[in-house]
Motif scaffolding. Structure first.
Motif, mmCIF file in Angstrom:
data_model
loop_
_atom_site.group_PDB
_atom_site.id
_atom_site.type_symbol
_atom_site.label_atom_id
_atom_site.label_comp_id
_atom_site.label_asym_id
_atom_site.label_seq_id
_atom_site.Cartn_x
_atom_site.Cartn_y
_atom_site.Cartn_z
ATOM 1 N N VAL A 29 0.853 -1.193 0.000
ATOM 2 C CA VAL A 29 0.000 0.000 0.000
ATOM 3 C C VAL A 29 0.886 1.238 0.000
ATOM 4 N N ILE A 34 -3.016 -0.054 -3.972
ATOM 5 C CA ILE A 34 -3.059 -1.109 -2.966
ATOM 6 C C ILE A 34 -3.051 -2.446 -3.712
ATOM 7 N N GLN A 61 -12.225 -0.826 1.507
ATOM 8 C CA GLN A 61 -12.643 0.565 1.665
ATOM 9 C C GLN A 61 -12.959 0.921 3.116
ATOM 10 N N ALA A 67 -10.035 3.770 -1.783
ATOM 11 C CA ALA A 67 -9.669 2.637 -2.640
ATOM 12 C C ALA A 67 -10.730 2.401 -3.715
ATOM 13 N N ARG A 85 -5.950 4.340 -5.516
ATOM 14 C CA ARG A 85 -6.337 5.247 -4.438
ATOM 15 C C ARG A 85 -6.702 6.600 -5.039
#
Length: 230
Positions: A29, A34, A61, A67, A85
């Motif tokens: 991340v 991610i 999320q 996300a 993101r």
């Protein structure tokens, strides 16, 4: 290479949605993306009915509200899945997928031993409307679909093979339909395998093992690996 023309006499049986609990493992991340290791049995995005609201996207999320999904894995498939993101990173990563700048590799266990042991499958696919969500090979109306495969290991005791699969297009169920079409269905496949090979595994033996791409901000190459859990 012989191609199966097997048609399904019965529509697929409804699958009871009982996803595994807990937060899927986050492998990487940063402020742009991610990488998640999706378990088998969990939807990538919400389904249409309320009981299908729980999914990988909603769970991620909850921890990372910005996300956004940029590609999907089938509910039955496990492995590496990329999320963006924010809107700008979603746009950049979506373009990377559209331009086929994201490298993906899968591992599957299939019936039999593919011959030749390394090859290409170029069979156009479309939705099998009477048997949704199944897809089918259709040489006239289907969309161009391209998969590379290579034998990794053959197990003569049960006549199965571990194969690596590289999808060069991203059609629904592409790997599953392509392997079934050349006579080597993936074990545990509730939609495409014959009854014996469907019952040969407790889950679909298909896992997204590697993911490679240029970072959408820096351009540096990122590579991720996830060993198959079978």
């Amino acid at each position: 290479m012989a191609v199966s023309t097997r048609q399904f006499a019965e529509p697929p049986q409804p699958i009871v949605y009982s996803p595994p609990p807990g937060m899927p493992p986050v492998r990487y991340v940063d402020d742009a993306l991610i990488v998640v290791d999706k378990p088998a049995g969990l939807l990538s995005v919400p389904g249409r009915s309320p009981e299908h609201a729980d999914c990988l996207a909603s769970r991620i999320q909850a921890a990372f509200p910005d996300a956004r999904i940029v590609h999907r894995l089938d509910m039955a498939t496990s492995g590496l899945l990329l999320m963006a993101r924010g809107a700008e990173m979603e746009r950049r990563l979506s373009i990377a997928f559209q331009k086929r700048q994201v490298d993906k590799e899968y591992l599957a266990v299939v019936a039999g031993r593919p011959q030749p042991e390394r090859g290409e499958i170029r069979l156009p696919l479309m939705t099998d409307w009477p048997n949704r969500p199944r897809q089918k090979v259709d040489r006239e109306a289907g969309k161009a679909s391209f998969t590379e495969y290579a034998l990794a290991a053959y197990h003569p005791a049960d006549d199965t093979s571990r194969v690596t699969l590289i999808p060069h297009t991203g059609r629904s169920h592409q790997l599953r339909v392509h392997m079934q079409a050349i006579g080597h269905p993936i074990l545990g496949d509730e939609l495409y395998a014959d009854p014996a090979h469907r019952m040969a595994a407790a889950r679909l033996l298909l896992h997204a093992t590697s993911l490679g791409l240029a970072h959408p901000r820096t351009g540096l190459r990122l590579s991720f690996e996830s060993p198959a859990p079978f």
